[in-house]
Design an enzyme around this catalytic site. Structure first.
Site, PDB file in Angstrom:
ATOM      1  N   HIS A  49       0.795  -1.223   0.053  1.00 33.02           N
ATOM      2  CA  HIS A  49      -0.015   0.237  -0.280  1.00 33.02           C
ATOM      3  C   HIS A  49       0.826   1.365   0.078  1.00 33.02           C
ATOM      4  O   HIS A  49       2.091   1.206   0.057  1.00 33.02           O
ATOM      5  CB  HIS A  49      -0.873   0.067   1.159  1.00 33.02           C
ATOM      6  N   HIS A 131       5.668   6.500  -0.653  1.00 33.70           N
ATOM      7  CA  HIS A 131       6.247   5.584  -0.951  1.00 33.70           C
ATOM      8  C   HIS A 131       5.442   3.902  -0.735  1.00 33.70           C
ATOM      9  O   HIS A 131       4.695   4.043  -0.256  1.00 33.70           O
ATOM     10  CB  HIS A 131       7.616   5.418  -0.674  1.00 33.70           C
TER      11      HIS A 131
END
Length: 181
Positions: A49, A131
């Protein structure tokens, strides 16, 4: 100083962009490539995620309040290009992220942070670096090259909770909200 006493169950929660199945498979191949090159512990496919705001531990009864808070957020669909492989030596994390952070992503994070702050929630306030963590305890000796950028159109964001089990933590989506408003 002792930790405050806890009443009732607590959840460890965060807001995130959650990849669909096809994107998850592409990221899983990247996890394999990075762990082959750098070692470490690859992130399981169901845990991939992009965190928007890490809230941390909240009383379970407050999760519905977080759901209502998120429902008030209006943000555009987010077009991301994951085109940078990165490595943080201080915590041994290999990751992939965008070289250019879309304005819509910044607006979404800011809207969530402002609402959380207004309601007195504490959350991780480090500078935001979008990220997707690929591996932990990695040891990258040289820069990894991403051969092909990964396009991601995020049409929703989620509230997720970390659930401890016999095989470690897993993530569970609590609720979803559309982007594009």
């Amino acid at each position: 100083m002792s930790e405050p006493s806890r009443v009732g169950p607590w959840d460890r929660v965060f807001f995130a962009l959650w990849p669909d199945g096809a994107l998850r498979r592409r990221l899983a191949r990247l996890v394999d490539r990075v762990t082959d090159a750098c070692g470490g512990r690859g992130i399981r496919v169901d845990r991939l995620h992009l965190t928007l705001v890490f809230v941390g531990e909240v009383e379970r009864e407050r999760v519905d309040f977080l759901r209502a808070l998120a429902a008030s957020v209006v943000a555009p669909r987010i077009e991301l290009t994951l085109d940078v492989l990165g490595y943080w030596r201080h915590n041994l994390i290999a990751w992939v992220g965008p070289s250019v952070v879309p304005e819509g992503l910044i607006l979404l994070v800011r809207a969530l942070e402002e609402r959380l702050s207004a309601e007195g929630y504490s959350f991780d306030r480090r500078p935001y670096v979008p990220h997707v963590t690929l591996a932990r305890n990695a040891r990258c000796r040289e820069a990894q090259v991403l051969e092909e950028a990964i396009a991601w159109t995020a049409e929703e964001f989620v509230l997720a909770r970390s659930v401890r089990g016999e095989e470690g933590a897993s993530y569970e989506v609590v609720d979803r909200w559309p982007l594009g408003g």
